[in-house]
Design a protein around this motif. Structure first.
Motif: not given
Ligand code: GDP
Length: 300
Positions: A110, A116-117, A253, A281
Motif C-alpha cells: 500500500l 520507496t524507503t 516501521k 527512516e
Molecule cells: P511508499 O509509499 O510505500 O513508497 O512509502 P515511503 O517509503 O514513501 O514511506 C512512507 C513514510 O514512512 C516516509 O515518511 C518514510 O520516511 C517512513 N518510513 C518508511 N519506513 C520506515 C520505518 O521503518 N520506520 C519509520 N519510522 N518510518 C518509516
C-alpha cells in the motif's frame, strides 16, 4: 512493539504459579494459555493465528514429549518460544539470487507502507555486500515518487532508472521492462523495482502490479507492510497474495509504537516468510529478519 511487553509480562505472571511445581497439570496449562491468548489478541494478532498458536502450545505442554530436564515454567517458555518461531516463519529465509544476473526484486504494498524507503535500504545493503543494484522508478501514480526514489538512490549511492522520453513515460510496465533490459546491458546484478501503492487495495493497482510481475518475471516479490496497520494487515496481505502473489514479506516501521501482532499474523496466514525488518527512516535502519531472534525478543 507493544506485543513484546504484553506477552512477556503476562507469561511471567502466569508462570509464577508454576515455578515450584513438579509436573504441568491441565489447569496450569490452561491458565497460561489463557494469558498468552489475551496478550496476542491485545497485540492485534489475528484470531485464526491465535487459535492455531494456543492449540499447538496446549497440545505440546500436555503431551508426554515435554523436556523433563526443565521445570514446568521453563517447559512452557520453551514451547512458546518454539511455536513463536514457527508462526514467524521458522528458518530465516534469505534472498534468492538468479543464476544468471540480474536478480529482479519487485516491491509491492500500500501507499505509505515504506516501499520507496525500503528500495534505498535494500540497495545500500546489497551494495555493501558487493552487489551492483539498480533502482527502478515504476511508481508513476504519486507525483513525487520518482524524485523521492532518485533522492534515496543518491543517498544509497546507486543508479536510478527513471522514466524519460523513450523509457516509457506514463507506462510503469514499459518502464520496468526497459529497466531490466538496460540493467542487463549495463551489467547491473540486481534490479529493484519500486511500484505504485494506493491508500486502499484496488483492482487497478493489483492489475498494474500483476502486469509488472508478468513483464519482468522477478526472482523475488517483496510485500512491504507497515507494522502499525493493525487488523487490516491480514486482509491486505491476502489481497496482495491473490492479486500479485509475493515470495516474502518485509515488516516496516517496527521502530514505532505499534501493536505489531497483526503484521506478525501475515506470515502465518499467507505462508510467506518475513524476510526483512525496517526499523526507521534512515537507510541503515534495516535488517534481515530472524524468526528465532524475534521470538527471543518477544519473550525477553
Ligand atoms: P511508499 O509509499 O510505500 O513508497 O512509502 P515511503 O517509503 O514513501 O514511506 C512512507 C513514510 O514512512 C516516509 O515518511 C518514510 O520516511 C517512513 N518510513 C518508511 N519506513 C520506515 C520505518 O521503518 N520506520 C519509520 N519510522 N518510518 C518509516
Amino acid at each position: 512493539m507493544a506485543i513484546f511487553g504484553s506477552l512477556s509480562d503476562r507469561l511471567t505472571e502466569s508462570l509464577k504459579n508454576l515455578r515450584t511445581k513438579g509436573k504441568l497439570s491441565a489447569s496450569d496449562v490452561d491458565g497460561t494459555v489463557r494469558e498468552i491468548r489475551r496478550a496476542l489478541l491485545e497485540a492485534d494478532v489475528s484470531l485464526d493465528v491465535v487459535k492455531k498458536f494456543t492449540a499447538a502450545v496446549r497440545e505440546r505442554a500436555l503431551s508426554d514429549d515435554v523436556n523433563r530436564a526443565l521445570n514446568p515454567a521453563q517447559q512452557v517458555v520453551q514451547i512458546v518460544n518454539e511455536e513463536l518461531i514457527e508462526i514467524l516463519g521458522g528458518q530465516q529465509r534469505r534472498l534468492e539470487f538468479a543464476k544468471t544476473p540480474p536478480t529482479i526484486i519487485m516491491l509491492a504494498g500500500l501507499q505509505g507502507a515504506g516501499k520507496t524507503t525500503l528500495a534505498g535500504k535494500l540497495a545500500k545493503w546489497l551494495r555493501k555486500d558487493g552487489h551492483t543494484p539498480m533502482l527502478v522508478a515504476a511508481d508513476l501514480q504519486r507525483p513525487n515518487a520518482v524524485t523521492q526514489l532518485q533522492v534515496v538512490g543518491e543517498q544509497a549511492g546507486v543508479t536510478v532508472f527513471a522514466p524519460e522520453p523513450g523509457n516509457g513515460v506514463g507506462d510503469p510496465v514499459k518502464v520496468a521492462k526497459n529497466a531490466v533490459d538496460e540493467a542487463r546491458r549495463r551489467q547491473f546484478d540486481t534490479v529493484i523495482i519500486d511500484t505504485a501503492g494506493r491508500l486502499g487495495v484496488d483492482a487497478e493497482l493489483m492489475k498494474q502490479a500483476a502486469d509488472i510481475r508478468k513483464a519482468t518475471n522477478p526472482d523475488e516479490v517483496l510485500f512491504v507492510i507497515d507494522a502499525m496497520i493493525g487488523q487490516d494487515a491480514v486482509a491486505t496481505a491476502k489481497a496482495f497474495q491473490d492479486g500479485v502473489d509475493f515470495t516474502g514479506v518485509v515488516l516496516s516501521k517496527l521502530d514505532g509504537d505499534a501493536r505489531g501482532g497483526a503484521a506478525l499474523s501475515v506470515a502465518s496466514v499467507t505462508g510467506r516468510p518475513i524476510m526483512f525488518a525496517s526499523t526507521g527512516e534512515g537507510l541503515d535502519d534495516f535488517e534481515p529478519f530472524h524468526p528465532d531472534r524475534m521470538a527471543s525478543r518477544i519473550l525477553d
